[in-house]
Scaffold this motif. Structure first.
Motif, PDB file in Angstrom:
ATOM      1  N   VAL A  44      63.125  41.800  74.231  1.00  0.00           N
ATOM      2  CA  VAL A  44      63.848  43.058  74.096  1.00  0.00           C
ATOM      3  C   VAL A  44      63.746  43.550  72.654  1.00  0.00           C
ATOM      4  CG1 VAL A  44      66.080  44.204  74.383  1.00  0.00           C
ATOM      5  CG2 VAL A  44      65.412  42.361  75.945  1.00  0.00           C
ATOM      6  N   GLU A  45      63.075  44.692  72.483  1.00  0.00           N
ATOM      7  CA  GLU A  45      62.861  45.243  71.141  1.00  0.00           C
ATOM      8  C   GLU A  45      64.137  45.789  70.526  1.00  0.00           C
ATOM      9  OE1 GLU A  45      59.804  48.156  71.799  1.00  0.00           O
ATOM     10  OE2 GLU A  45      58.239  46.616  71.962  1.00  0.00           O
ATOM     11  N   ASP A  46      65.021  46.350  71.367  1.00  0.00           N
ATOM     12  CA  ASP A  46      66.285  46.935  70.907  1.00  0.00           C
ATOM     13  C   ASP A  46      67.348  46.595  71.947  1.00  0.00           C
ATOM     14  OD1 ASP A  46      68.471  48.467  70.178  1.00  0.00           O
ATOM     15  OD2 ASP A  46      67.370  50.359  70.080  1.00  0.00           O
ATOM     16  N   VAL A  47      68.221  45.647  71.609  1.00  0.00           N
ATOM     17  CA  VAL A  47      69.213  45.188  72.586  1.00  0.00           C
ATOM     18  C   VAL A  47      70.173  46.307  72.994  1.00  0.00           C
ATOM     19  CG1 VAL A  47      69.092  42.764  71.926  1.00  0.00           C
ATOM     20  CG2 VAL A  47      70.752  44.256  70.805  1.00  0.00           C
ATOM     21  N   HIS A  48      70.378  47.290  72.116  1.00  0.00           N
ATOM     22  CA  HIS A  48      71.302  48.386  72.431  1.00  0.00           C
ATOM     23  C   HIS A  48      70.733  49.311  73.503  1.00  0.00           C
ATOM     24  CE1 HIS A  48      73.580  46.830  69.127  1.00  0.00           C
ATOM     25  NE2 HIS A  48      72.530  46.952  68.344  1.00  0.00           N
ATOM     26  N   ALA A  49      69.429  49.249  73.723  1.00  0.00           N
ATOM     27  CA  ALA A  49      68.788  50.052  74.764  1.00  0.00           C
ATOM     28  C   ALA A  49      68.665  49.277  76.082  1.00  0.00           C
ATOM     29  CB  ALA A  49      67.403  50.505  74.296  1.00  0.00           C
ATOM     30  N   PHE A  50      69.090  48.016  76.087  1.00  0.00           N
ATOM     31  CA  PHE A  50      68.993  47.179  77.290  1.00  0.00           C
ATOM     32  C   PHE A  50      70.246  47.415  78.136  1.00  0.00           C
ATOM     33  CE2 PHE A  50      69.345  43.384  79.874  1.00  0.00           C
ATOM     34  CZ  PHE A  50      68.039  43.083  80.196  1.00  0.00           C
ATOM     35  N   ALA A  51      70.068  47.931  79.337  1.00  0.00           N
ATOM     36  CA  ALA A  51      71.204  48.218  80.216  1.00  0.00           C
ATOM     37  C   ALA A  51      72.012  46.951  80.482  1.00  0.00           C
ATOM     38  CB  ALA A  51      70.710  48.821  81.522  1.00  0.00           C
ATOM     39  N   GLY A  52      73.300  47.012  80.219  1.00  0.00           N
ATOM     40  CA  GLY A  52      74.166  45.868  80.484  1.00  0.00           C
ATOM     41  C   GLY A  52      74.132  44.791  79.424  1.00  0.00           C
ATOM     42  N   HIS A  53      73.572  45.073  78.247  1.00  0.00           N
ATOM     43  CA  HIS A  53      73.529  44.085  77.164  1.00  0.00           C
ATOM     44  C   HIS A  53      74.933  43.582  76.858  1.00  0.00           C
ATOM     45  CE1 HIS A  53      73.589  43.092  72.734  1.00  0.00           C
ATOM     46  NE2 HIS A  53      72.777  42.193  73.254  1.00  0.00           N
ATOM     47  N   VAL A  54      75.078  42.265  76.746  1.00  0.00           N
ATOM     48  CA  VAL A  54      76.350  41.646  76.401  1.00  0.00           C
ATOM     49  C   VAL A  54      76.332  41.376  74.901  1.00  0.00           C
ATOM     50  CG1 VAL A  54      77.854  39.659  76.781  1.00  0.00           C
ATOM     51  CG2 VAL A  54      76.515  40.590  78.689  1.00  0.00           C
ATOM     52  N   VAL A  55      77.258  41.981  74.171  1.00  0.00           N
ATOM     53  CA  VAL A  55      77.300  41.817  72.721  1.00  0.00           C
ATOM     54  C   VAL A  55      78.090  40.559  72.377  1.00  0.00           C
ATOM     55  CG1 VAL A  55      78.006  42.835  70.532  1.00  0.00           C
ATOM     56  CG2 VAL A  55      77.181  44.302  72.373  1.00  0.00           C
ATOM     57  N   CYS A  56      77.372  39.549  71.892  1.00  0.00           N
ATOM     58  CA  CYS A  56      78.031  38.333  71.421  1.00  0.00           C
ATOM     59  C   CYS A  56      78.073  38.324  69.895  1.00  0.00           C
ATOM     60  CB  CYS A  56      77.310  37.090  71.937  1.00  0.00           C
ATOM     61  SG  CYS A  56      77.399  36.902  73.730  1.00  0.00           S
ATOM     62  N   ASP A  57      77.012  38.808  69.268  1.00  0.00           N
ATOM     63  CA  ASP A  57      76.932  38.928  67.812  1.00  0.00           C
ATOM     64  C   ASP A  57      76.506  40.361  67.520  1.00  0.00           C
ATOM     65  OD1 ASP A  57      76.329  38.933  65.105  1.00  0.00           O
ATOM     66  OD2 ASP A  57      75.233  37.037  65.152  1.00  0.00           O
ATOM     67  N   ALA A  58      77.401  41.141  66.929  1.00  0.00           N
ATOM     68  CA  ALA A  58      77.136  42.559  66.673  1.00  0.00           C
ATOM     69  C   ALA A  58      75.936  42.773  65.757  1.00  0.00           C
ATOM     70  CB  ALA A  58      78.372  43.223  66.078  1.00  0.00           C
ATOM     71  N   ALA A  59      75.533  41.746  65.005  1.00  0.00           N
ATOM     72  CA  ALA A  59      74.401  41.867  64.092  1.00  0.00           C
ATOM     73  C   ALA A  59      73.055  41.812  64.815  1.00  0.00           C
ATOM     74  CB  ALA A  59      74.452  40.768  63.025  1.00  0.00           C
ATOM     75  N   SER A  60      73.041  41.341  66.047  1.00  0.00           N
ATOM     76  CA  SER A  60      71.774  41.192  66.776  1.00  0.00           C
ATOM     77  C   SER A  60      71.214  42.549  67.176  1.00  0.00           C
ATOM     78  CB  SER A  60      71.963  40.331  68.018  1.00  0.00           C
ATOM     79  OG  SER A  60      72.280  39.014  67.637  1.00  0.00           O
ATOM     80  N   GLU A  61      69.909  42.732  66.930  1.00  0.00           N
ATOM     81  CA  GLU A  61      69.220  43.977  67.250  1.00  0.00           C
ATOM     82  C   GLU A  61      68.093  43.783  68.268  1.00  0.00           C
ATOM     83  OE1 GLU A  61      70.009  47.039  66.219  1.00  0.00           O
ATOM     84  OE2 GLU A  61      71.664  46.394  64.933  1.00  0.00           O
ATOM     85  N   SER A  62      67.449  42.612  68.251  1.00  0.00           N
ATOM     86  CA  SER A  62      66.385  42.315  69.213  1.00  0.00           C
ATOM     87  C   SER A  62      66.572  40.881  69.704  1.00  0.00           C
ATOM     88  CB  SER A  62      65.004  42.519  68.602  1.00  0.00           C
ATOM     89  OG  SER A  62      64.810  41.694  67.483  1.00  0.00           O
ATOM     90  N   GLU A  63      65.903  40.571  70.829  1.00  0.00           N
ATOM     91  CA  GLU A  63      66.177  39.288  71.476  1.00  0.00           C
ATOM     92  C   GLU A  63      64.983  38.842  72.307  1.00  0.00           C
ATOM     93  OE1 GLU A  63      69.976  37.500  74.028  1.00  0.00           O
ATOM     94  OE2 GLU A  63      69.844  39.638  73.615  1.00  0.00           O
ATOM     95  N   CYS A  64      64.797  37.534  72.362  1.00  0.00           N
ATOM     96  CA  CYS A  64      63.812  36.932  73.248  1.00  0.00           C
ATOM     97  C   CYS A  64      64.507  35.804  73.995  1.00  0.00           C
ATOM     98  CB  CYS A  64      62.614  36.400  72.456  1.00  0.00           C
ATOM     99  SG  CYS A  64      61.291  35.760  73.520  1.00  0.00           S
ATOM    100  N   VAL A  65      64.463  35.851  75.318  1.00  0.00           N
ATOM    101  CA  VAL A  65      65.139  34.853  76.155  1.00  0.00           C
ATOM    102  C   VAL A  65      64.124  34.254  77.121  1.00  0.00           C
ATOM    103  CG1 VAL A  65      66.964  34.407  77.841  1.00  0.00           C
ATOM    104  CG2 VAL A  65      67.340  36.059  75.992  1.00  0.00           C
ATOM    105  N   VAL A  66      64.004  32.918  77.076  1.00  0.00           N
ATOM    106  CA  VAL A  66      63.081  32.196  77.949  1.00  0.00           C
ATOM    107  C   VAL A  66      63.893  31.323  78.914  1.00  0.00           C
ATOM    108  CG1 VAL A  66      61.139  30.586  78.071  1.00  0.00           C
ATOM    109  CG2 VAL A  66      61.378  32.111  76.081  1.00  0.00           C
ATOM    110  N   PRO A  67      63.807  31.605  80.212  1.00  0.00           N
ATOM    111  CA  PRO A  67      64.516  30.759  81.178  1.00  0.00           C
ATOM    112  C   PRO A  67      63.728  29.480  81.466  1.00  0.00           C
ATOM    113  CG  PRO A  67      63.328  32.468  82.336  1.00  0.00           C
ATOM    114  CD  PRO A  67      63.100  32.714  80.851  1.00  0.00           C
ATOM    115  N   PHE A  68      64.450  28.458  81.899  1.00  0.00           N
ATOM    116  CA  PHE A  68      63.782  27.227  82.310  1.00  0.00           C
ATOM    117  C   PHE A  68      64.537  26.599  83.471  1.00  0.00           C
ATOM    118  CE2 PHE A  68      66.650  26.114  78.869  1.00  0.00           C
ATOM    119  CZ  PHE A  68      67.356  25.025  79.368  1.00  0.00           C
ATOM    120  N   TYR A  69      63.787  25.834  84.252  1.00  0.00           N
ATOM    121  CA  TYR A  69      64.321  25.221  85.470  1.00  0.00           C
ATOM    122  C   TYR A  69      63.728  23.827  85.570  1.00  0.00           C
ATOM    123  CZ  TYR A  69      64.770  30.195  85.946  1.00  0.00           C
ATOM    124  OH  TYR A  69      65.045  31.509  85.672  1.00  0.00           O
TER     125      TYR A  69
END
Length: 156
Positions: free
Chosen positions: A90-115
């Motif tokens: 996610v290049e801009d977390v504020h543009a991600f529908a339903g983004h959950v704000v845990c740290d207001a300083a975060s602007e971009s994010e990469c999330v890798v799921p595992f099973y």
């Protein structure tokens, strides 16, 4: 040389593999992985794990500011990546529908799921910089998760 160069990714993967190779405990390896990467990557303000418990992802070992403790599967970047079984870059977390704000300083994010047979979850990496993560970073974090999964393969 920047800590984020693609050439450095290879070295970090080798070091991470060595760090986790003699331990199979889930929490020990998750904690060491989070600490190692947090201190070896530029422009990262939060890095850690969420593990599945029922219909939620529950906070695991991390480095950064205190975080949301529980996230609903299917919601936010972490819950979406987990539900879709695919990495979310996610290049801009504020543009991600339903983004959950845990740290207001975060602007971009990469999330890798595992099973795995023993535990499911996500590796979550946040940056205070928009557009921080590249396709090379995505591939790097996916390789990190593979090393982590191998390290806990024999975890019971």
């Amino acid at each position: 040389m920047s800590k984020n160069t693609e050439n450095n990714h290879s070295l970090l993967l080798k070091q991470l593999s060595a760090l986790l190779s003699n331990e199979t405990d889930l929490l020990a390896n998750a904690a060491n992985l989070a600490a190692f990467l947090y201190h070896n990557l530029d422009q990262v303000n939060w890095l850690g794990f969420y593990f599945q418990q029922g219909d939620e992802l529950v906070l695991g070992p991390f480095h950064g500011q205190p975080a949301c403790t529980r996230l609903k599967i299917g919601q936010g970047v972490c819950g979406t990546a987990f539900a879709k079984q695919s990495t979310e870059l996610v290049e801009d977390v504020h543009a991600f529908a339903g983004h959950v704000v845990c740290d207001a300083a975060s602007e971009s994010e990469c999330v890798v799921p595992f099973y795995t047979a023993h535990i499911n979850g996500v590796l979550d990496v946040d940056s205070p910089i928009k557009n921080r993560f590249t396709a090379a970073d995505k591939a790097f974090f996916e390789a990190v998760v593979e090393i982590f999964k191998q390290s806990i393969h024999q975890h019971v």
